[in-house]
Design a protein around this motif. Structure first.
Motif, PDB file in Angstrom:
ATOM      1  N   VAL A 179       0.839  -1.198   0.000  1.00 55.54           N
ATOM      2  CA  VAL A 179       0.000   0.000   0.000  1.00 55.54           C
ATOM      3  C   VAL A 179       0.872   1.245   0.000  1.00 55.54           C
ATOM      4  CG1 VAL A 179      -1.604   1.364   1.401  1.00 55.54           C
ATOM      5  CG2 VAL A 179      -1.995  -1.086   1.078  1.00 55.54           C
ATOM      6  N   ALA A 180       1.835   1.293   0.929  1.00 55.81           N
ATOM      7  CA  ALA A 180       2.703   2.462   1.037  1.00 55.81           C
ATOM      8  C   ALA A 180       3.508   2.668  -0.239  1.00 55.81           C
ATOM      9  CB  ALA A 180       3.637   2.304   2.235  1.00 55.81           C
ATOM     10  N   ALA A 181       4.001   1.574  -0.828  1.00 53.95           N
ATOM     11  CA  ALA A 181       4.789   1.688  -2.053  1.00 53.95           C
ATOM     12  C   ALA A 181       3.952   2.235  -3.201  1.00 53.95           C
ATOM     13  CB  ALA A 181       5.369   0.324  -2.423  1.00 53.95           C
ATOM     14  N   ALA A 182       2.711   1.778  -3.316  1.00 55.35           N
ATOM     15  CA  ALA A 182       1.833   2.261  -4.392  1.00 55.35           C
ATOM     16  C   ALA A 182       1.521   3.746  -4.214  1.00 55.35           C
ATOM     17  CB  ALA A 182       0.547   1.441  -4.409  1.00 55.35           C
ATOM     18  N   MET A 183       1.266   4.157  -2.992  1.00 55.83           N
ATOM     19  CA  MET A 183       0.939   5.557  -2.743  1.00 55.83           C
ATOM     20  C   MET A 183       2.152   6.449  -2.975  1.00 55.83           C
ATOM     21  SD  MET A 183      -1.627   5.056   0.546  1.00 55.83           S
ATOM     22  CE  MET A 183      -2.329   6.707   0.534  1.00 55.83           C
ATOM     23  N   LYS A 190      -4.021   9.524  -0.377  1.00 52.17           N
ATOM     24  CA  LYS A 190      -5.356   8.933  -0.250  1.00 52.17           C
ATOM     25  C   LYS A 190      -5.512   7.848  -1.302  1.00 52.17           C
ATOM     26  CE  LYS A 190     -10.247   9.960   0.405  1.00 52.17           C
ATOM     27  NZ  LYS A 190     -11.204  11.025   0.776  1.00 52.17           N
ATOM     28  N   LEU A 191      -6.010   6.706  -0.880  1.00 47.17           N
ATOM     29  CA  LEU A 191      -6.209   5.547  -1.755  1.00 47.17           C
ATOM     30  C   LEU A 191      -7.622   5.008  -1.535  1.00 47.17           C
ATOM     31  CD1 LEU A 191      -5.374   2.998  -3.462  1.00 47.17           C
ATOM     32  CD2 LEU A 191      -4.391   2.071  -1.346  1.00 47.17           C
ATOM     33  N   ILE A 192      -8.293   4.703  -2.646  1.00 46.20           N
ATOM     34  CA  ILE A 192      -9.606   4.053  -2.584  1.00 46.20           C
ATOM     35  C   ILE A 192      -9.511   2.749  -3.372  1.00 46.20           C
ATOM     36  CG2 ILE A 192     -12.079   4.233  -3.096  1.00 46.20           C
ATOM     37  CD1 ILE A 192     -11.780   7.266  -3.045  1.00 46.20           C
ATOM     38  N   HIS A 193      -9.920   1.649  -2.774  1.00 43.58           N
ATOM     39  CA  HIS A 193      -9.865   0.364  -3.472  1.00 43.58           C
ATOM     40  C   HIS A 193     -10.954  -0.567  -2.947  1.00 43.58           C
ATOM     41  CE1 HIS A 193      -8.172  -2.292  -0.311  1.00 43.58           C
ATOM     42  NE2 HIS A 193      -7.506  -1.225   0.099  1.00 43.58           N
ATOM     43  N   GLY A 194     -11.134  -1.668  -3.658  1.00 44.71           N
ATOM     44  CA  GLY A 194     -12.073  -2.706  -3.263  1.00 44.71           C
ATOM     45  C   GLY A 194     -11.345  -4.021  -3.061  1.00 44.71           C
ATOM     46  N   HIS A 195     -11.935  -5.099  -3.559  1.00 46.57           N
ATOM     47  CA  HIS A 195     -11.382  -6.451  -3.637  1.00 46.57           C
ATOM     48  C   HIS A 195     -11.420  -7.236  -2.333  1.00 46.57           C
ATOM     49  CE1 HIS A 195      -9.127  -9.869  -5.007  1.00 46.57           C
ATOM     50  NE2 HIS A 195      -8.229  -9.690  -4.066  1.00 46.57           N
ATOM     51  N   HIS A 202      -8.933   3.474   6.853  1.00 50.53           N
ATOM     52  CA  HIS A 202      -7.715   3.319   7.636  1.00 50.53           C
ATOM     53  C   HIS A 202      -6.881   4.595   7.539  1.00 50.53           C
ATOM     54  CE1 HIS A 202      -8.376  -1.084   7.879  1.00 50.53           C
ATOM     55  NE2 HIS A 202      -8.830  -0.947   6.640  1.00 50.53           N
ATOM     56  N   HIS A 203      -6.393   5.062   8.675  1.00 51.43           N
ATOM     57  CA  HIS A 203      -5.492   6.210   8.712  1.00 51.43           C
ATOM     58  C   HIS A 203      -4.135   5.749   9.231  1.00 51.43           C
ATOM     59  CE1 HIS A 203      -9.508   8.211   8.870  1.00 51.43           C
ATOM     60  NE2 HIS A 203      -8.922   9.006   8.010  1.00 51.43           N
ATOM     61  N   PHE A 204      -3.077   6.239   8.617  1.00 53.43           N
ATOM     62  CA  PHE A 204      -1.736   5.826   9.012  1.00 53.43           C
ATOM     63  C   PHE A 204      -0.732   6.891   8.568  1.00 53.43           C
ATOM     64  CE2 PHE A 204      -2.845   4.156   4.889  1.00 53.43           C
ATOM     65  CZ  PHE A 204      -1.725   4.351   4.102  1.00 53.43           C
ATOM     66  N   ASP A 205       0.452   6.791   9.113  1.00 52.28           N
ATOM     67  CA  ASP A 205       1.517   7.731   8.761  1.00 52.28           C
ATOM     68  C   ASP A 205       2.229   7.261   7.500  1.00 52.28           C
ATOM     69  OD1 ASP A 205       3.510  10.002   9.734  1.00 52.28           O
ATOM     70  OD2 ASP A 205       4.716   8.281   9.103  1.00 52.28           O
ATOM     71  N   LEU A 206       2.386   8.163   6.564  1.00 59.81           N
ATOM     72  CA  LEU A 206       3.130   7.869   5.342  1.00 59.81           C
ATOM     73  C   LEU A 206       4.150   8.977   5.144  1.00 59.81           C
ATOM     74  CD1 LEU A 206       3.517   6.092   2.811  1.00 59.81           C
ATOM     75  CD2 LEU A 206       1.858   7.561   1.640  1.00 59.81           C
ATOM     76  N   ASP A 207       5.384   8.654   5.481  1.00 57.02           N
ATOM     77  CA  ASP A 207       6.487   9.597   5.316  1.00 57.02           C
ATOM     78  C   ASP A 207       6.214  10.924   6.015  1.00 57.02           C
ATOM     79  OD1 ASP A 207       7.630   7.624   3.710  1.00 57.02           O
ATOM     80  OD2 ASP A 207       6.764   8.459   1.882  1.00 57.02           O
ATOM     81  N   GLY A 208       5.687  10.820   7.247  1.00 54.75           N
ATOM     82  CA  GLY A 208       5.493  12.007   8.049  1.00 54.75           C
ATOM     83  C   GLY A 208       4.195  12.750   7.830  1.00 54.75           C
ATOM     84  N   ARG A 209       3.335  12.207   6.958  1.00 51.83           N
ATOM     85  CA  ARG A 209       2.033  12.833   6.722  1.00 51.83           C
ATOM     86  C   ARG A 209       0.918  11.819   6.949  1.00 51.83           C
ATOM     87  NH1 ARG A 209       1.223  15.736   1.125  1.00 51.83           N
ATOM     88  NH2 ARG A 209      -0.891  15.647   2.012  1.00 51.83           N
ATOM     89  N   LEU A 210      -0.224  12.320   7.361  1.00 52.95           N
ATOM     90  CA  LEU A 210      -1.365  11.444   7.571  1.00 52.95           C
ATOM     91  C   LEU A 210      -1.894  10.954   6.222  1.00 52.95           C
ATOM     92  CD1 LEU A 210      -3.396  10.244   9.632  1.00 52.95           C
ATOM     93  CD2 LEU A 210      -4.832  12.262   9.203  1.00 52.95           C
ATOM     94  N   ALA A 211      -2.046   9.654   6.091  1.00 50.98           N
ATOM     95  CA  ALA A 211      -2.559   9.052   4.863  1.00 50.98           C
ATOM     96  C   ALA A 211      -3.859   8.321   5.166  1.00 50.98           C
ATOM     97  CB  ALA A 211      -1.539   8.092   4.266  1.00 50.98           C
ATOM     98  N   GLU A 212      -4.653   8.128   4.121  1.00 47.42           N
ATOM     99  CA  GLU A 212      -5.965   7.502   4.288  1.00 47.42           C
ATOM    100  C   GLU A 212      -6.171   6.440   3.217  1.00 47.42           C
ATOM    101  OE1 GLU A 212     -10.054   9.506   5.378  1.00 47.42           O
ATOM    102  OE2 GLU A 212      -9.766   9.649   3.213  1.00 47.42           O
ATOM    103  N   ARG A 213      -6.671   5.278   3.660  1.00 46.33           N
ATOM    104  CA  ARG A 213      -7.019   4.193   2.729  1.00 46.33           C
ATOM    105  C   ARG A 213      -8.482   3.834   2.948  1.00 46.33           C
ATOM    106  NH1 ARG A 213      -6.774  -1.626   2.930  1.00 46.33           N
ATOM    107  NH2 ARG A 213      -5.820  -1.544   5.019  1.00 46.33           N
ATOM    108  N   VAL A 214      -9.290   4.046   1.913  1.00 47.00           N
ATOM    109  CA  VAL A 214     -10.720   3.759   1.984  1.00 47.00           C
ATOM    110  C   VAL A 214     -10.981   2.445   1.250  1.00 47.00           C
ATOM    111  CG1 VAL A 214     -13.034   4.555   1.383  1.00 47.00           C
ATOM    112  CG2 VAL A 214     -11.261   6.219   2.043  1.00 47.00           C
ATOM    113  N   VAL A 215     -11.562   1.472   1.950  1.00 46.36           N
ATOM    114  CA  VAL A 215     -11.850   0.157   1.370  1.00 46.36           C
ATOM    115  C   VAL A 215     -13.351   0.051   1.112  1.00 46.36           C
ATOM    116  CG1 VAL A 215     -11.543  -2.330   1.593  1.00 46.36           C
ATOM    117  CG2 VAL A 215      -9.956  -0.767   2.760  1.00 46.36           C
TER     118      VAL A 215
END
Length: 234
Positions: A179-183, A190-195, A202-215
């Motif tokens: 996930v982190a590599a793709a972003m 911000k990432l939106i995906h299904g599957h 989901h909220h998490f740190d990505l290189d010092g910034r808040l990131a969001e993944r919506v499933v």
């Protein structure tokens, strides 16, 4: 304006109420949307654009009607309908979106994916995916009679169920490093995906910034729509 995101409907004649929910969405709420994004697995299986099944015709008619009303419909291939081609997309009024793709939403760059390529721990599935995405395999498959293709699809669904029930739950989910590599590769937070059929934000740190993944959620038992509002341009 609201942009709608759906995935993993797995439309199938055996679940007619889900087909009804989809067509009701297209005839109702979606008519007032800015756009509709379908991030893969619209169908339980897809054996080719020459499929003469009634379901394919009904879905194409309903989806085309939404596009004709002025709402763009974007479609991304999933692991079940990766053979859906340009002919059917044109019939349904859908614009095919590459997986992955980046769009701008409310002034923010957002990465869209089906999500299966993020499940890097599921090695057996990724091997199968590489096989069926090969253009030579696809050409050979699509050259077979419809009856033979339907039989193959039914067998593949059975094998998929066996694999899913036997695999460890964590293997079936995304890999956080993937996930982190793709972003990072697409310069987004911000990432939106299904599957995965595990709807959550989901909220998490990505290189010092808040990131969001919506499933996005699946439609096996009920509908599931993610709505993102954005202010109209001034």
């Amino acid at each position: 304006m609201t942009t709608l995101f759906i995935s993993d409907l797995h439309l199938d004649p055996q679940r007619p109420h889900i087909v009804d929910l989809y067509t009701e969405l297209l005839a109702g709420e979606a008519r007032r949307a800015n756009a509709l994004y379908i991030l893969g697995d619209l169908f339980e299986s897809w054996i080719g654009d020459d499929d003469d099944a009634a379901l394919a015709a009904r879905v194409a008619e309903a989806t085309r009607a939404l596009r004709d009303s002025g709402v763009p419909v974007w479609f991304m291939h999933g692991n079940r309908d990766f053979l859906l081609g340009a002919d059917y997309a044109a019939r349904a009024g859908m614009t095919v979106l590459a997986d992955p793709s980046v769009i701008e939403l409310g002034g923010e760059r957002v990465l869209l994916m089906h999500g299966d390529t993020l499940c890097t721990d599921d090695v057996e599935y990724l091997k199968f995916r590489a096989l069926v995405r090969d253009p030579r395999w696809q050409a050979q498959f699509l050259a077979k009679p419809l009856a033979e293709r339907r039989a193959f699809a039914a067998q593949a669904r059975g094998e998929s169920r066996k694999h899913t029930s036997a695999a460890k739950p964590e293997i079936m989910d995304v890999n956080q490093e993937a996930v982190a590599a793709a972003m990072r590769a697409h310069g987004v937070h911000k990432l939106i995906h299904g599957h995965t059929h595990r709807p959550a934000t989901h909220h998490f740190d990505l290189d010092g910034r808040l990131a969001e993944r919506v499933v996005l959620g699946d439609w096996y038992e009920q509908d599931s729509v993610v709505r993102i509002d954005q202010a109209p341009p001034r």
